[in-house]
Design a protein around this motif. Structure first.
Motif, PDB file in Angstrom:
ATOM      1  N   ALA A 109       0.992  -0.648  -0.367  1.00  0.00           N
ATOM      2  CA  ALA A 109      -0.171  -0.168  -0.695  1.00  0.00           C
ATOM      3  C   ALA A 109       0.954   1.225   0.440  1.00  0.00           C
ATOM      4  N   ARG A 110       0.279   2.452  -0.583  1.00  0.00           N
ATOM      5  CA  ARG A 110       0.845   3.663  -0.193  1.00  0.00           C
ATOM      6  C   ARG A 110       0.048   4.352   0.334  1.00  0.00           C
ATOM      7  N   CYS A 111       0.704   3.637   2.191  1.00  0.00           N
ATOM      8  CA  CYS A 111       0.068   4.604   2.943  1.00  0.00           C
ATOM      9  C   CYS A 111       0.162   6.085   3.748  1.00  0.00           C
ATOM     10  N   VAL A 133       7.567   3.414 -21.121  1.00  0.00           N
ATOM     11  CA  VAL A 133       8.329   2.344 -20.508  1.00  0.00           C
ATOM     12  C   VAL A 133       8.125   3.341 -19.261  1.00  0.00           C
ATOM     13  N   MET A 134       7.611   2.487 -17.792  1.00  0.00           N
ATOM     14  CA  MET A 134       7.887   3.395 -16.304  1.00  0.00           C
ATOM     15  C   MET A 134       9.419   3.406 -16.317  1.00  0.00           C
ATOM     16  N   GLY A 135       9.249   4.178 -14.966  1.00  0.00           N
ATOM     17  CA  GLY A 135      10.533   4.409 -14.309  1.00  0.00           C
ATOM     18  C   GLY A 135      11.122   5.615 -13.459  1.00  0.00           C
ATOM     19  N   ALA A 191      11.480   6.619 -21.834  1.00  0.00           N
ATOM     20  CA  ALA A 191      11.426   6.600 -20.390  1.00  0.00           C
ATOM     21  C   ALA A 191       9.941   7.644 -19.742  1.00  0.00           C
ATOM     22  N   GLU A 192       8.850   7.022 -19.055  1.00  0.00           N
ATOM     23  CA  GLU A 192       7.663   7.995 -18.624  1.00  0.00           C
ATOM     24  C   GLU A 192       8.077   9.158 -18.474  1.00  0.00           C
ATOM     25  N   GLY A 193       9.528   9.404 -17.545  1.00  0.00           N
ATOM     26  CA  GLY A 193      10.631  10.591 -16.838  1.00  0.00           C
ATOM     27  C   GLY A 193      10.297  11.364 -18.168  1.00  0.00           C
TER      28      GLY A 193
HETATM   29  O1  F6P Z   1       7.933   2.631  -9.172  1.00  0.00           O
HETATM   30  C1  F6P Z   1       6.972   2.325  -9.947  1.00  0.00           C
HETATM   31  C2  F6P Z   1       5.967   2.525 -10.587  1.00  0.00           C
HETATM   32  O2  F6P Z   1       5.385   1.530 -11.711  1.00  0.00           O
HETATM   33  C3  F6P Z   1       6.669   3.407 -11.572  1.00  0.00           C
HETATM   34  O3  F6P Z   1       7.074   2.693 -12.584  1.00  0.00           O
HETATM   35  C4  F6P Z   1       5.303   4.076 -11.650  1.00  0.00           C
HETATM   36  O4  F6P Z   1       5.696   5.085 -12.757  1.00  0.00           O
HETATM   37  C5  F6P Z   1       4.786   4.237 -10.818  1.00  0.00           C
HETATM   38  O5  F6P Z   1       5.256   2.559 -10.211  1.00  0.00           O
HETATM   39  C6  F6P Z   1       3.110   3.807 -11.272  1.00  0.00           C
HETATM   40  O6  F6P Z   1       1.994   3.548  -9.754  1.00  0.00           O
HETATM   41  P1  F6P Z   1       0.818   3.647  -9.678  1.00  0.00           P
HETATM   42  O7  F6P Z   1       0.499   1.624  -9.783  1.00  0.00           O
HETATM   43  O8  F6P Z   1       0.730   3.587  -8.187  1.00  0.00           O
HETATM   44  O9  F6P Z   1       0.353   3.800 -10.887  1.00  0.00           O
END
Ligand code: F6P
Length: 319
Positions: free
Chosen positions: A71-73, A168-170, A221-223
């Motif tokens: 969880a993100r708490c 892609v994520m990151g 990269a999504e960043g």
């Molecule tokens: O930190 C992992 C990650 O998958 C990142 O790559 C991405 O930006 C983020 O979490 C996505 O977050 P959520 O799962 O809360 O959508």
């Protein structure tokens, strides 16, 4: 320590289960009592804690996700939440804690360490954005998922002589794009760590097509920004319309690769041994194949260095 707990927190990653298994089995091997916390720091605040035995972690080394959930708490961000969490551990006689997660989870582990809990962090994130470790648990698997997707896209792009843009994520880190780009032979890799000029990217793409290339893969990269926006800007410059694929959460699922299972096993066992040796307030990692423990405070205050040599290599080979 006599008694420790383990939790997973933040975004999940492949190999978290293998890390939980390693922590539990190593702790039992060394004669400790071991507990699992459900749903990360939320479970710590709610005292959602159960004792583990050898069988509680059977049949999970190969599974993606995390059996402990995550969880993100928000409540844990506040001092009252942190104190409640620490108190719940103390009430149960638990004096050590292994936190498996990314950057935000490390901040939480650091807070608990200051409240007297002997804490170890393990890098569980696909992003590979944690300093003082060459790799994070889940990164290899995420990269292999991206490479697999690019292979498939290449087939259809070649047939149609098209360009494909893959987001892609990151988070703020370009490592997934970089490693997957190098491994899949992407023509263009855009990462937040390196400035880029879209006009010259577009020009090069056009020239490549004019000189007989049958496809073009752009990994973003999504960043860096939204794939759709970048594709539109490329079209403005060169008239080519890249087809956009946003891989999203598929990058976080599925069975961990053998590298991630091994890394998770090594780090989980290492964290337990460090706690037994009286160490605390550290983040565990692997650097040049050596297991290391670094002050968590230092880890959360350092930005991961970008692998510029690898980036330049990808550039040289993508002519
Ligand atoms: O930190 C992992 C990650 O998958 C990142 O790559 C991405 O930006 C983020 O979490 C996505 O977050 P959520 O799962 O809360 O959508």
């Amino acid at each position: 320590v006599q008694s420790i707990a383990v939790l997973t927190s933040g975004g999940d990653s492949q190999g978290m289960n293998a890390a939980v298994r390693a922590v539990v089995r190593s702790a039992l091997f060394h004669g400790l009592k071991v507990f699992a916390v459900q749903r990360g720091f939320t479970g710590l605040i709610n005292d959602d804690i159960r004792q583990m035995d050898l069988r509680s972690v059977g049949d999970i080394i190969q599974r993606g996700g995390t059996i402990l959930q995550t969880a993100r708490c928000k409540e844990f961000m506040l001092p009252e939440g942190q104190e409640k969490a620490a108190q719940n551990l103390k009430n149960r006689g638990i004096d050590g804690l292994v936190v498996i997660g990314g950057d935000g989870s490390y901040q939480g582990a650091n807070k608990l360490s200051k409240l007297g809990i002997k804490t170890m962090g393990l890098p569980g994130t696909i992003d590979n954005d944690i300093p003082f470790t060459d790799f994070t648990i889940g990164f290899h698997t995420a990269v292999s998922i991206v490479v697999d997707a690019v292979n498939k896209l290449r087939d259809t792009m070649s047939s149609h002589e098209r360009s494909s843009l893959v987001e892609v994520m990151g988070r703020h880190c370009g490592d997934i794009a970089l490693y997957a780009g190098l491994a899949s032979g992407a023509e263009t890799i855009l990462v937040p760590e390196i400035e880029y000029d879209l006009q010259s990217v577009a020009k090069r793409m056009k020239e490549n097509f004019d000189h007989g290339k049958r496809h073009s893969i752009i990994l973003v990269a999504e960043g860096v920004g939204k794939g759709d926006d970048i594709a539109k800007a490329i079209t403005v410059h060169n008239g080519i319309e890249p087809r956009v694929t946003v891989l999203g959460h598929i990058q976080r699922g599925g069975a961990p690769t053998h590298n991630d299972r091994i890394l998770a096993s090594q780090l989980g066992d290492f964290a337990v041994r460090q706690l037994i040796d009286g160490d605390s307030g550290k983040a565990c990692g692997i650097i040049k194949n050596v297991l290391v423990a670094t002050d968590i405070e230092k880890v959360v205050n350092t930005k991961k260095e970008f692998n510029i040599e690898m980036y330049n290599l990808a550039l040289r080979l993508s002519q």
